[in-house]
Design a protein around this motif. Structure first.
Motif, PDB file in Angstrom:
ATOM      1  N   ASP A  14       6.563 -13.822 -15.929  1.00 18.36           N
ATOM      2  CA  ASP A  14       6.625 -12.806 -14.868  1.00 18.36           C
ATOM      3  C   ASP A  14       5.334 -12.724 -14.051  1.00 18.36           C
ATOM      4  O   ASP A  14       5.333 -12.205 -12.933  1.00 18.36           O
ATOM      5  N   LYS A  15       4.234 -13.259 -14.608  1.00 20.99           N
ATOM      6  CA  LYS A  15       2.986 -13.260 -13.839  1.00 20.99           C
ATOM      7  C   LYS A  15       3.086 -14.141 -12.598  1.00 20.99           C
ATOM      8  O   LYS A  15       2.350 -13.951 -11.625  1.00 20.99           O
ATOM      9  N   HIS A  16       3.992 -15.119 -12.634  1.00 25.06           N
ATOM     10  CA  HIS A  16       4.179 -15.971 -11.457  1.00 25.06           C
ATOM     11  C   HIS A  16       4.631 -15.132 -10.273  1.00 25.06           C
ATOM     12  O   HIS A  16       4.214 -15.383  -9.129  1.00 25.06           O
ATOM     13  N   VAL A  17       5.478 -14.141 -10.519  1.00 28.94           N
ATOM     14  CA  VAL A  17       5.977 -13.294  -9.431  1.00 28.94           C
ATOM     15  C   VAL A  17       4.820 -12.523  -8.793  1.00 28.94           C
ATOM     16  O   VAL A  17       4.716 -12.448  -7.572  1.00 28.94           O
ATOM     17  N   ALA A  18       3.946 -11.985  -9.622  1.00 25.40           N
ATOM     18  CA  ALA A  18       2.795 -11.236  -9.097  1.00 25.40           C
ATOM     19  C   ALA A  18       1.887 -12.149  -8.284  1.00 25.40           C
ATOM     20  O   ALA A  18       1.434 -11.779  -7.189  1.00 25.40           O
ATOM     21  N   ARG A  19       1.610 -13.349  -8.809  1.00 25.15           N
ATOM     22  CA  ARG A  19       0.759 -14.293  -8.072  1.00 25.15           C
ATOM     23  C   ARG A  19       1.408 -14.723  -6.765  1.00 25.15           C
ATOM     24  O   ARG A  19       0.735 -14.850  -5.731  1.00 25.15           O
ATOM     25  N   LEU A  20       2.721 -14.930  -6.797  1.00 25.26           N
ATOM     26  CA  LEU A  20       3.451 -15.338  -5.598  1.00 25.26           C
ATOM     27  C   LEU A  20       3.368 -14.269  -4.519  1.00 25.26           C
ATOM     28  O   LEU A  20       3.134 -14.576  -3.339  1.00 25.26           O
ATOM     29  N   ILE A  21       3.545 -13.037  -4.897  1.00 22.70           N
ATOM     30  CA  ILE A  21       3.480 -11.932  -3.936  1.00 22.70           C
ATOM     31  C   ILE A  21       2.095 -11.855  -3.309  1.00 22.70           C
ATOM     32  O   ILE A  21       1.945 -11.761  -2.084  1.00 22.70           O
ATOM     33  N   LYS A  22       1.069 -11.895  -4.130  1.00 20.11           N
ATOM     34  CA  LYS A  22      -0.293 -11.775  -3.604  1.00 20.11           C
ATOM     35  C   LYS A  22      -0.634 -12.951  -2.685  1.00 20.11           C
ATOM     36  O   LYS A  22      -1.255 -12.767  -1.621  1.00 20.11           O
ATOM     37  N   GLN A  23      -0.245 -14.172  -3.076  1.00 19.56           N
ATOM     38  CA  GLN A  23      -0.575 -15.337  -2.265  1.00 19.56           C
ATOM     39  C   GLN A  23       0.146 -15.306  -0.924  1.00 19.56           C
ATOM     40  O   GLN A  23      -0.452 -15.598   0.123  1.00 19.56           O
ATOM     41  N   THR A  24       1.430 -14.964  -0.917  1.00 12.46           N
ATOM     42  CA  THR A  24       2.172 -14.940   0.345  1.00 12.46           C
ATOM     43  C   THR A  24       1.750 -13.764   1.224  1.00 12.46           C
ATOM     44  O   THR A  24       1.839 -13.846   2.451  1.00 12.46           O
ATOM     45  N   VAL A  25       1.298 -12.684   0.619  1.00  5.98           N
ATOM     46  CA  VAL A  25       0.739 -11.573   1.407  1.00  5.98           C
ATOM     47  C   VAL A  25      -0.489 -12.045   2.177  1.00  5.98           C
ATOM     48  O   VAL A  25      -0.655 -11.765   3.366  1.00  5.98           O
ATOM     49  N   LEU A  26      -1.357 -12.806   1.491  1.00  3.74           N
ATOM     50  CA  LEU A  26      -2.545 -13.351   2.156  1.00  3.74           C
ATOM     51  C   LEU A  26      -2.158 -14.353   3.229  1.00  3.74           C
ATOM     52  O   LEU A  26      -2.663 -14.303   4.367  1.00  3.74           O
ATOM     53  N   ASP A  27      -1.250 -15.276   2.890  1.00  3.23           N
ATOM     54  CA  ASP A  27      -0.866 -16.326   3.833  1.00  3.23           C
ATOM     55  C   ASP A  27      -0.182 -15.759   5.073  1.00  3.23           C
ATOM     56  O   ASP A  27      -0.310 -16.315   6.166  1.00  3.23           O
ATOM     57  N   ALA A  28       0.549 -14.650   4.898  1.00  2.00           N
ATOM     58  CA  ALA A  28       1.264 -14.050   6.026  1.00  2.00           C
ATOM     59  C   ALA A  28       0.374 -13.136   6.859  1.00  2.00           C
ATOM     60  O   ALA A  28       0.801 -12.640   7.909  1.00  2.00           O
ATOM     61  N   GLY A  29      -0.852 -12.893   6.398  1.00  2.00           N
ATOM     62  CA  GLY A  29      -1.773 -12.047   7.160  1.00  2.00           C
ATOM     63  C   GLY A  29      -1.431 -10.572   7.114  1.00  2.00           C
ATOM     64  O   GLY A  29      -1.816  -9.812   8.018  1.00  2.00           O
ATOM     65  N   ILE A  30      -0.728 -10.136   6.080  1.00  2.00           N
ATOM     66  CA  ILE A  30      -0.365  -8.719   5.962  1.00  2.00           C
ATOM     67  C   ILE A  30      -1.603  -7.893   5.612  1.00  2.00           C
ATOM     68  O   ILE A  30      -2.379  -8.262   4.755  1.00  2.00           O
ATOM     69  N   ARG A  31      -1.774  -6.791   6.336  1.00  2.00           N
ATOM     70  CA  ARG A  31      -2.941  -5.905   6.213  1.00  2.00           C
ATOM     71  C   ARG A  31      -4.237  -6.699   6.375  1.00  2.00           C
ATOM     72  O   ARG A  31      -5.199  -6.543   5.618  1.00  2.00           O
ATOM     73  N   SER A  32      -4.255  -7.539   7.389  1.00  2.00           N
ATOM     74  CA  SER A  32      -5.434  -8.371   7.644  1.00  2.00           C
ATOM     75  C   SER A  32      -6.628  -7.548   8.111  1.00  2.00           C
ATOM     76  O   SER A  32      -7.732  -8.082   8.261  1.00  2.00           O
ATOM     77  N   ASP A  33      -6.420  -6.257   8.358  1.00  2.00           N
ATOM     78  CA  ASP A  33      -7.525  -5.375   8.741  1.00  2.00           C
ATOM     79  C   ASP A  33      -8.435  -5.054   7.562  1.00  2.00           C
ATOM     80  O   ASP A  33      -9.533  -4.516   7.742  1.00  2.00           O
ATOM     81  N   LEU A  34      -7.986  -5.405   6.348  1.00  2.00           N
ATOM     82  CA  LEU A  34      -8.752  -5.108   5.142  1.00  2.00           C
ATOM     83  C   LEU A  34      -9.366  -6.370   4.557  1.00  2.00           C
ATOM     84  O   LEU A  34      -8.852  -7.467   4.774  1.00  2.00           O
ATOM     85  N   PRO A  35     -10.451  -6.238   3.801  1.00  2.00           N
ATOM     86  CA  PRO A  35     -11.022  -7.390   3.098  1.00  2.00           C
ATOM     87  C   PRO A  35     -10.005  -7.961   2.121  1.00  2.00           C
ATOM     88  O   PRO A  35      -9.133  -7.243   1.627  1.00  2.00           O
ATOM     89  N   GLU A  36     -10.137  -9.246   1.813  1.00  2.00           N
ATOM     90  CA  GLU A  36      -9.166  -9.925   0.959  1.00  2.00           C
ATOM     91  C   GLU A  36      -9.016  -9.248  -0.395  1.00  2.00           C
ATOM     92  O   GLU A  36      -7.907  -9.101  -0.905  1.00  2.00           O
ATOM     93  N   LYS A  37     -10.114  -8.820  -0.986  1.00  2.00           N
ATOM     94  CA  LYS A  37     -10.057  -8.191  -2.304  1.00  2.00           C
ATOM     95  C   LYS A  37      -9.211  -6.927  -2.275  1.00  2.00           C
ATOM     96  O   LYS A  37      -8.400  -6.675  -3.187  1.00  2.00           O
ATOM     97  N   GLU A  38      -9.362  -6.122  -1.233  1.00  2.00           N
ATOM     98  CA  GLU A  38      -8.580  -4.888  -1.119  1.00  2.00           C
ATOM     99  C   GLU A  38      -7.113  -5.192  -0.866  1.00  2.00           C
ATOM    100  O   GLU A  38      -6.221  -4.509  -1.377  1.00  2.00           O
ATOM    101  N   ARG A  39      -6.845  -6.221  -0.076  1.00  2.00           N
ATOM    102  CA  ARG A  39      -5.461  -6.593   0.197  1.00  2.00           C
ATOM    103  C   ARG A  39      -4.756  -7.028  -1.080  1.00  2.00           C
ATOM    104  O   ARG A  39      -3.607  -6.668  -1.324  1.00  2.00           O
ATOM    105  N   LEU A  40      -5.439  -7.811  -1.897  1.00  2.00           N
ATOM    106  CA  LEU A  40      -4.857  -8.266  -3.148  1.00  2.00           C
ATOM    107  C   LEU A  40      -4.579  -7.108  -4.096  1.00  2.00           C
ATOM    108  O   LEU A  40      -3.580  -7.112  -4.828  1.00  2.00           O
TER     109      LEU A  40
END
Length: 363
Positions: A282-308
């Motif tokens: 199930d950790k794959h799902v969490a990693r997948l969500i975080k990686q695609t959030v970064l790749d899609a630029g969601i909440r790009s107004d925040l630093p990467e650490k906060e976005r994750l």
């Protein structure tokens, strides 16, 4: 089969091992097999992650007792009260475990106490949370250190579409696309996603299965889940287009991965060209969500650490609850919540101030 007494401290048996024949009953092959069967059922009485957490809680507490020169058995409300206080405000820092280098959150302390109550019960003892040595300390910790719950950010419709768009169309990309869309449309926990099988009783560790249904109202995917709150059915309808349809994404993955039996979401070979038999963690799902959030630029107004930190597996459930424009009771049933109040905790975009008591009071 010897009936040995329960040892103290870390040598005490884990709960399923604590089940044994009464001292006045003679051992036999049949009874020994029944004891083993009972242990298996006892182990399955709580979720695997809960068992791991409670085991870690017990180890931490017994080590703490040893460092303080105390015994963990039988339970001492006075010592447990001191233990809770030490978790909230560590008296000293040591480089070796289990000293706490920083105060734990109120939620974690409360969970630790629940773990101790459960562990003592499995060992034949009763720990009363209402005992004044425990209750007053915990109440004080909550009053002094309590904070509003930190909720994960909801993944909204435009977000999930942007996340899916970042995935390639190779085998691994087809799998991850199906995971995101099925997880979002089903409002599923990450453990529920990876525990799905193609058919009923395909594997011993199955948490449910999926049936593709055609016909009435366009059909869709019918999930039968053995989830946190018990068995429930989840209906996932077809999307408005193939690009956004979770059912289409699932069928594509199953077809190209040649999966007709067993776990639905499995690992792929290193070259990404073959589906393997191993069920995804199930950790794959969490990693997948975080990686695609970064790749899609969601909440790009925040630093990467906060976005994750903002997004996790629960972001899928919160996203569905916040975005589905239907009667609240349907969302509650879909998510498997026992109360509407629990469903509202997942709704990040509720219609606030719709009921204006200020104006209703004449102001």
């Amino acid at each position: 089969m010897a009936n040995r007494p329960v040892d103290k401290g870390e040598s005490a048996p884990v709960p399923d091992e604590a089940l044994r024949l009464p001292s006045h009953v003679a051992s036999s092959g049949t009874l020994d097999r029944l004891v083993d069967t009972a242990r298996d059922y006892a182990k399955a009485s709580t979720a695997e992650n809960t068992n791991k957490a409670y085991s870690a809680d017990w180890k931490h507490f017994t080590r703490w007792c040893r460092m303080k020169g105390a015994e963990p058995l039988p339970p001492s409300p006075e010592m447990i009260g001191l233990y809770l206080a030490d978790l909230a405000a560590p008296a000293g820092i040591s480089p070796s475990p289990p000293s706490v280098s920083r105060p734990l959150s109120v939620a974690t302390i409360d969970r630790r106490l629940s773990g101790l109550v459960w562990n003592y019960a499995q060992r034949g003892f009763t720990l009363d949370r209402k005992n004044r040595h425990i209750a007053t300390v915990l109440t004080g910790i909550k009053r002094k250190h309590g904070r509003p719950p930190q909720q994960k950010e909801a993944i909204l419709p435009e977000d999930i579409l942007a996340m899916v768009a970042t995935l390639p169309f190779d085998l691994r990309g087809l799998r991850d696309r199906a995971i995101l869309l099925i997880g979002y449309a089903g409002g599923l926990r990450r453990s529920e996603i990876v525990s799905l099988d193609v058919g009923k009783d395909d594997t011993p560790d199955s948490g449910g299965w999926i049936e593709i249904v055609d016909g009435t109202n366009g059909g869709g995917a019918l999930l039968t889940l053995n989830a946190k709150t018990g068995w429930r059915e989840v209906e996932i309808g077809r999307g408005s287009s193939e690009q956004t349809c979770p059912v289409h994404a699932l069928k594509q993955w199953l077809n190209f991965a040649k999966i007709g039996f067993g776990p639905i979401f499995v690992r792929t070979s290193r070259d990404g060209k073959r589906a393997l038999a191993t069920r995804l963690n199930d950790k794959h799902v969490a990693r997948l969500i975080k990686q695609t959030v970064l790749d899609a630029g969601i909440r790009s107004d925040l630093p990467e650490k906060e976005r994750l930190a903002l997004f996790s597996g629960h972001s899928l459930r919160a996203g569905l609850a916040s975005s589905a424009e239907v009667d609240e009771r349907y969302v509650q049933k879909h998510l498997g919540h026992a109360s509407a109040e629990m469903t509202r905790r997942y709704q990040r975009r509720r219609d606030r101030f719709r009921v204006n008591l200020t104006k209703a009071a004449g102001l």
